[in-house]
Design a protein around this motif. Structure first.
Motif, PDB file in Angstrom:
ATOM      1  N   PRO A   1      26.766 131.401 -53.190  1.00 16.79           N
ATOM      2  CA  PRO A   1      27.597 131.079 -52.027  1.00 16.79           C
ATOM      3  C   PRO A   1      28.150 129.672 -52.104  1.00 16.79           C
ATOM      4  CG  PRO A   1      25.276 130.966 -51.450  1.00 16.79           C
ATOM      5  CD  PRO A   1      25.339 131.533 -52.836  1.00 16.79           C
ATOM      6  N   ARG A   2      29.274 129.484 -51.427  1.00 15.56           N
ATOM      7  CA  ARG A   2      29.869 128.159 -51.302  1.00 15.56           C
ATOM      8  C   ARG A   2      29.742 127.691 -49.853  1.00 15.56           C
ATOM      9  NH1 ARG A   2      33.074 126.407 -55.474  1.00 15.56           N
ATOM     10  NH2 ARG A   2      33.493 127.939 -57.115  1.00 15.56           N
ATOM     11  N   VAL A   3      29.817 126.415 -49.692  1.00 18.03           N
ATOM     12  CA  VAL A   3      29.800 125.857 -48.345  1.00 18.03           C
ATOM     13  C   VAL A   3      30.980 126.429 -47.569  1.00 18.03           C
ATOM     14  CG1 VAL A   3      30.034 123.751 -46.979  1.00 18.03           C
ATOM     15  CG2 VAL A   3      28.649 123.725 -49.070  1.00 18.03           C
TER      16      VAL A   3
ATOM     17  N   LYS B   1      26.015 124.896 -44.875  1.00 16.71           N
ATOM     18  CA  LYS B   1      26.802 123.700 -44.538  1.00 16.71           C
ATOM     19  C   LYS B   1      26.641 122.579 -45.569  1.00 16.71           C
ATOM     20  CE  LYS B   1      26.304 124.508 -39.566  1.00 16.71           C
ATOM     21  NZ  LYS B   1      25.394 125.673 -39.620  1.00 16.71           N
ATOM     22  N   ALA B   2      25.692 122.763 -46.484  1.00 14.67           N
ATOM     23  CA  ALA B   2      25.460 121.728 -47.513  1.00 14.67           C
ATOM     24  C   ALA B   2      25.269 122.400 -48.867  1.00 14.67           C
ATOM     25  CB  ALA B   2      24.226 120.898 -47.164  1.00 14.67           C
ATOM     26  N   ASP B   3      25.814 121.782 -49.900  1.00 13.39           N
ATOM     27  CA  ASP B   3      25.698 122.349 -51.245  1.00 13.39           C
ATOM     28  C   ASP B   3      24.379 121.926 -51.876  1.00 13.39           C
ATOM     29  OD1 ASP B   3      26.469 119.937 -53.390  1.00 13.39           O
ATOM     30  OD2 ASP B   3      27.298 119.674 -51.353  1.00 13.39           O
TER      31      ASP B   3
ATOM     32  N   VAL C   1      23.795 126.725 -53.453  1.00  6.46           N
ATOM     33  CA  VAL C   1      25.068 126.740 -52.744  1.00  6.46           C
ATOM     34  C   VAL C   1      26.016 125.778 -53.439  1.00  6.46           C
ATOM     35  CG1 VAL C   1      26.212 126.339 -50.535  1.00  6.46           C
ATOM     36  CG2 VAL C   1      23.888 127.274 -50.584  1.00  6.46           C
ATOM     37  N   MET C   2      27.195 126.283 -53.734  1.00  6.44           N
ATOM     38  CA  MET C   2      28.179 125.478 -54.454  1.00  6.44           C
ATOM     39  C   MET C   2      29.068 124.719 -53.477  1.00  6.44           C
ATOM     40  SD  MET C   2      29.168 128.346 -57.317  1.00  6.44           S
ATOM     41  CE  MET C   2      30.205 127.202 -58.240  1.00  6.44           C
ATOM     42  N   LYS C   3      29.677 123.669 -54.010  1.00  8.69           N
ATOM     43  CA  LYS C   3      30.574 122.858 -53.190  1.00  8.69           C
ATOM     44  C   LYS C   3      31.846 123.627 -52.870  1.00  8.69           C
ATOM     45  CE  LYS C   3      29.119 118.297 -54.849  1.00  8.69           C
ATOM     46  NZ  LYS C   3      29.561 117.015 -55.476  1.00  8.69           N
TER      47      LYS C   3
END
Length: 265
Positions: free
Chosen positions: A23-25, A92-94, A124-126
């Motif tokens: 997932p990404r932010v 909400k954070a990578d 989690v990706m940016k």
């Protein structure tokens, strides 16, 4: 591809989700198909829910619950197949979230009792695209929305029922009023007839009362006449008796006179 979660695995085992999702932010409604088993055996997930708990790299706690659905092809709660949804704003954070604080929990919907939990690793990706979200919001639970909607539906149902009962009451009152009015009219007609008959009886009684003096006079006259006849009969009988006595006396005197004449001769 479904991620298999075995509820009988060792507590130290961590399921790495990096090979399935990244997932990404700011991702919106990320879906994760799951296959829940118990010691490699099929698990019935009816009446159960899956919760996601974690803490991101900014030390913000994350809680997601009540988002499981069975709309994805292959979903079957009886077979333990369902799809977990990460709603918008979950990540909400990578970075890689702490596996010791990141897990899926299986809970009983009715008692909210935790049946089992399995730790997972997620990265989690940016995301360089800016999006609008509340940085202080750290959890999402669709069950609150469901409860609110259920409350609204129940309130609307109660309101509809009240309106229906009110309409029925008005209809019943209207019908009862009409029936009562009709009964009153019928009873009034009966009363009017009885009053008319009573008036006739009163008029007849008044007529009989007004004739009473004449009837009394007539009765007095008849009585007087009867008394006169009785007296006349008595007087006539007495007169006949007196006549008989006089006839007897005359006869006696005549006999005596004849004897004397004969003697003198």
């Amino acid at each position: 591809m479904r991620v298999t979660i075995d509820l009988m695995k060792k507590s130290t085992q961590i399921i790495d989700l990096s090979n399935v999702i990244n997932p990404r932010v700011g991702d919106d409604d990320l879906l994760l198909p799951l296959h829940i088993v118990y010691s490699d055996n099929q698990t019935d997930m009816r009446g159960k829910d899956v919760e996601f708990i974690s803490e991101d790299t900014n030390k913000q706690r994350i809680y997601v619950g009540g988002t499981c659905n069975t709309d994805t092809p292959g979903d079957n709660l009886y077979m333990g197949n369902l799809t977990f949804r990460f709603p918008a704003g979950t990540f909400k954070a990578d970075g890689t979230y702490d596996p010791d604080k990141t897990m899926f929990r299986i809970v009983d919907k009715e008692t909210q009792k935790v049946i089992s939990s399995v730790n997972v690793k997620i990265t989690v990706m940016k995301n360089n695209i800016e999006f609008d979200f509340d940085p202080d919001k750290s959890s999402y639970d669709s069950r609150a929305e469901t409860m609110l909607q259920d409350f609204h539906d129940k309130g609307q149902a109660m309101l509809d029922e009240i309106k229906s009962l009110d309409g029925q009451a008005k209809s019943a009152v209207s019908g009862d009023t009409a029936a009562t009015a009709n009964d009153a009219k019928v009873q009034a007609g009966i009363n009017a007839g009885e009053i008319s008959d009573l008036k006739v009886e009163i008029a007849g009684a008044r007529g009989r009362y007004s004739d009473l003096p004449d009837r009394e006079d007539a009765q007095d006259t008849a009585i007087n006449q009867k008394e006169t006849i009785v007296n006349a009969n008595a007087n006539y009988a007495a007169l006949k008796q007196k006549d008989a006595q006089q006839d007897a006396a005359i006869a006696n005197k005549g006999t005596d006179l004849s004897w004397r004449i004969s003697y003198l001769r």
